[in-house]
Design an enzyme around this catalytic site. Sequence first.
Site, PDB file in Angstrom:
ATOM      1  N   ASN A 147       0.868  -1.179   0.000  1.00  0.00           N
ATOM      2  CA  ASN A 147       0.000   0.000   0.000  1.00  0.00           C
ATOM      3  C   ASN A 147       0.909   1.235   0.000  1.00  0.00           C
ATOM      4  O   ASN A 147       1.466   1.598   1.028  1.00  0.00           O
ATOM      5  CB  ASN A 147      -0.882  -0.041   1.262  1.00  0.00           C
ATOM      6  CG  ASN A 147      -1.752   1.191   1.410  1.00  0.00           C
ATOM      7  OD1 ASN A 147      -1.826   2.028   0.499  1.00  0.00           O
ATOM      8  ND2 ASN A 147      -2.409   1.315   2.551  1.00  0.00           N
ATOM      9  N   TRP A 148       1.048   1.821  -1.166  1.00  0.00           N
ATOM     10  CA  TRP A 148       1.973   2.966  -1.296  1.00  0.00           C
ATOM     11  C   TRP A 148       1.379   4.238  -0.684  1.00  0.00           C
ATOM     12  O   TRP A 148       2.081   5.251  -0.572  1.00  0.00           O
ATOM     13  CB  TRP A 148       2.336   3.203  -2.766  1.00  0.00           C
ATOM     14  CG  TRP A 148       3.198   2.128  -3.365  1.00  0.00           C
ATOM     15  CD1 TRP A 148       3.705   1.029  -2.714  1.00  0.00           C
ATOM     16  CD2 TRP A 148       3.667   2.034  -4.719  1.00  0.00           C
ATOM     17  NE1 TRP A 148       4.455   0.274  -3.586  1.00  0.00           N
ATOM     18  CE2 TRP A 148       4.446   0.854  -4.816  1.00  0.00           C
ATOM     19  CE3 TRP A 148       3.491   2.821  -5.865  1.00  0.00           C
ATOM     20  CZ2 TRP A 148       5.049   0.466  -6.019  1.00  0.00           C
ATOM     21  CZ3 TRP A 148       4.087   2.426  -7.052  1.00  0.00           C
ATOM     22  CH2 TRP A 148       4.863   1.266  -7.129  1.00  0.00           C
ATOM     23  N   LYS A 149       0.106   4.203  -0.337  1.00  0.00           N
ATOM     24  CA  LYS A 149      -0.580   5.378   0.225  1.00  0.00           C
ATOM     25  C   LYS A 149      -0.361   6.599  -0.674  1.00  0.00           C
ATOM     26  O   LYS A 149      -0.229   6.440  -1.886  1.00  0.00           O
ATOM     27  CB  LYS A 149      -0.137   5.612   1.674  1.00  0.00           C
ATOM     28  CG  LYS A 149      -0.287   4.342   2.526  1.00  0.00           C
ATOM     29  CD  LYS A 149      -0.108   4.568   4.000  1.00  0.00           C
ATOM     30  CE  LYS A 149      -0.290   3.246   4.733  1.00  0.00           C
ATOM     31  NZ  LYS A 149      -0.164   3.362   6.179  1.00  0.00           N
ATOM     32  N   GLY A 207       2.822  -1.023   4.487  1.00  0.00           N
ATOM     33  CA  GLY A 207       2.814   0.403   4.160  1.00  0.00           C
ATOM     34  C   GLY A 207       4.216   0.898   3.903  1.00  0.00           C
ATOM     35  O   GLY A 207       4.775   0.682   2.826  1.00  0.00           O
ATOM     36  N   GLU A 217      -6.874   4.786   7.984  1.00  0.00           N
ATOM     37  CA  GLU A 217      -6.584   6.203   7.665  1.00  0.00           C
ATOM     38  C   GLU A 217      -7.779   6.847   6.973  1.00  0.00           C
ATOM     39  O   GLU A 217      -8.034   8.037   7.142  1.00  0.00           O
ATOM     40  CB  GLU A 217      -5.320   6.290   6.798  1.00  0.00           C
ATOM     41  CG  GLU A 217      -4.081   6.010   7.630  1.00  0.00           C
ATOM     42  CD  GLU A 217      -2.884   5.492   6.843  1.00  0.00           C
ATOM     43  OE1 GLU A 217      -2.899   5.568   5.595  1.00  0.00           O
ATOM     44  OE2 GLU A 217      -1.946   4.999   7.481  1.00  0.00           O
ATOM     45  N   GLY A 265       2.261   2.260  11.127  1.00  0.00           N
ATOM     46  CA  GLY A 265       3.222   3.355  11.033  1.00  0.00           C
ATOM     47  C   GLY A 265       3.854   3.734  12.357  1.00  0.00           C
ATOM     48  O   GLY A 265       4.476   4.794  12.465  1.00  0.00           O
ATOM     49  N   SER A 274       3.355  -1.968  10.727  1.00  0.00           N
ATOM     50  CA  SER A 274       4.797  -1.977  11.042  1.00  0.00           C
ATOM     51  C   SER A 274       5.485  -3.299  10.685  1.00  0.00           C
ATOM     52  O   SER A 274       6.361  -3.771  11.415  1.00  0.00           O
ATOM     53  CB  SER A 274       5.022  -1.627  12.510  1.00  0.00           C
ATOM     54  OG  SER A 274       4.559  -0.310  12.775  1.00  0.00           O
ATOM     55  N   HIS A 303      -9.581   1.299   4.985  1.00  0.00           N
ATOM     56  CA  HIS A 303      -8.309   1.485   5.703  1.00  0.00           C
ATOM     57  C   HIS A 303      -8.540   2.457   6.862  1.00  0.00           C
ATOM     58  O   HIS A 303      -9.293   3.416   6.730  1.00  0.00           O
ATOM     59  CB  HIS A 303      -7.237   2.022   4.747  1.00  0.00           C
ATOM     60  CG  HIS A 303      -5.873   1.974   5.353  1.00  0.00           C
ATOM     61  ND1 HIS A 303      -5.449   2.889   6.280  1.00  0.00           N
ATOM     62  CD2 HIS A 303      -4.854   1.093   5.194  1.00  0.00           C
ATOM     63  CE1 HIS A 303      -4.216   2.575   6.667  1.00  0.00           C
ATOM     64  NE2 HIS A 303      -3.829   1.492   6.020  1.00  0.00           N
ATOM     65  N   GLU A 353      -5.514  -4.859  10.812  1.00  0.00           N
ATOM     66  CA  GLU A 353      -4.479  -3.851  11.021  1.00  0.00           C
ATOM     67  C   GLU A 353      -4.803  -3.042  12.277  1.00  0.00           C
ATOM     68  O   GLU A 353      -5.551  -2.052  12.201  1.00  0.00           O
ATOM     69  CB  GLU A 353      -4.429  -2.898   9.832  1.00  0.00           C
ATOM     70  CG  GLU A 353      -4.157  -3.564   8.508  1.00  0.00           C
ATOM     71  CD  GLU A 353      -3.564  -2.577   7.525  1.00  0.00           C
ATOM     72  OE1 GLU A 353      -2.392  -2.738   7.183  1.00  0.00           O
ATOM     73  OE2 GLU A 353      -4.261  -1.629   7.132  1.00  0.00           O
TER      74      GLU A 353
HETATM   75  P1  PGA Z   1       2.769   0.399   7.876  1.00  0.00           P
HETATM   76  O1  PGA Z   1       1.314   0.594   7.253  1.00  0.00           O
HETATM   77  O2  PGA Z   1       3.347  -0.862   7.286  1.00  0.00           O
HETATM   78  O3  PGA Z   1       3.527   1.627   7.461  1.00  0.00           O
HETATM   79  O4  PGA Z   1       2.609   0.294   9.348  1.00  0.00           O
HETATM   80  C1  PGA Z   1       0.459  -0.491   7.088  1.00  0.00           C
HETATM   81  C2  PGA Z   1      -0.828  -0.037   6.476  1.00  0.00           C
HETATM   82  O5  PGA Z   1      -1.319   1.033   6.802  1.00  0.00           O
HETATM   83  O6  PGA Z   1      -1.398  -0.737   5.625  1.00  0.00           O
END
Ligand code: PGA
Length: 253
Positions: A10-12, A233, A97, A172, A212, A95, A166
Amino acid sequence: MNRDKFVVANWKMNLSHKEAVRLAIEIKNSLLSLSLVKIILAPPYLFIPEVKDILEKTAISMGAQNVYWEEKGTFTGEISSSMLEDFCDFVIVGHSERRANFNETNEEVNKKVTAVLKNGMKVIICVGESPEAWKKGDISSVIDEVEKAIEGVDRDMIEKVIVAYEPIWAIGSGKPAASTYANKICLQIRQVFSSKYGRDIASKIPILYGGSVDSFNATGYVDMSEIDGLLIGSASLNGQEFINIVKKVSKIK
Ligand code: PGA
């Protein structure tokens, strides 16, 4: 039950156009022959067509990070499932976020799930508890998110559903969940499918862990009985690190 293993990037909202192209080429060149794991790249919408072209003739699949549930119309700035279906096999929805920054509700996540499935793609539903709930040992919100997301999904469609567990506190943060804890929650998620669709179907649903993950801790998760892969991520933005994660999941030294 032997389920496929997944690694989703997931490149966000990261990378310039040039960086995205470079990363896709690096991944393609290193992972071309790896068919042991299902690899899915989810770039920002804008880069999807070009990354798809780069990945042509590889086993790597395309994913989108979001979608809007309506088919078309006066929804400025949105992208529909019918627009994505020519480019993507998978769509990530719900997600944390998006739930936190864009106030996405369980009802909206459910509409997105329905739209993605209707257009023939697979859907990756993200769920996870808040730090407060985690401290109380209360994962009822996770179960609720799963139940509401799949409301109204028929038996013949449910095998197109993937869940990504998640925990919000692990995303993150550099504080990944313990693999045994993540496995326990993934088992409870599988039980939701079992009570709605029966054990046989539940045993086929891929359940991923995200939060993470890096090349050092990746193996610990996929060795667990209920965890079928990883949603990555920040570590997916570094080509070599992502490739190392895929190799770990594939058990390639
Ligand atoms: P992260 O993000 O690997 O940077 O913790 C995971 C995600 O949000 O899918």
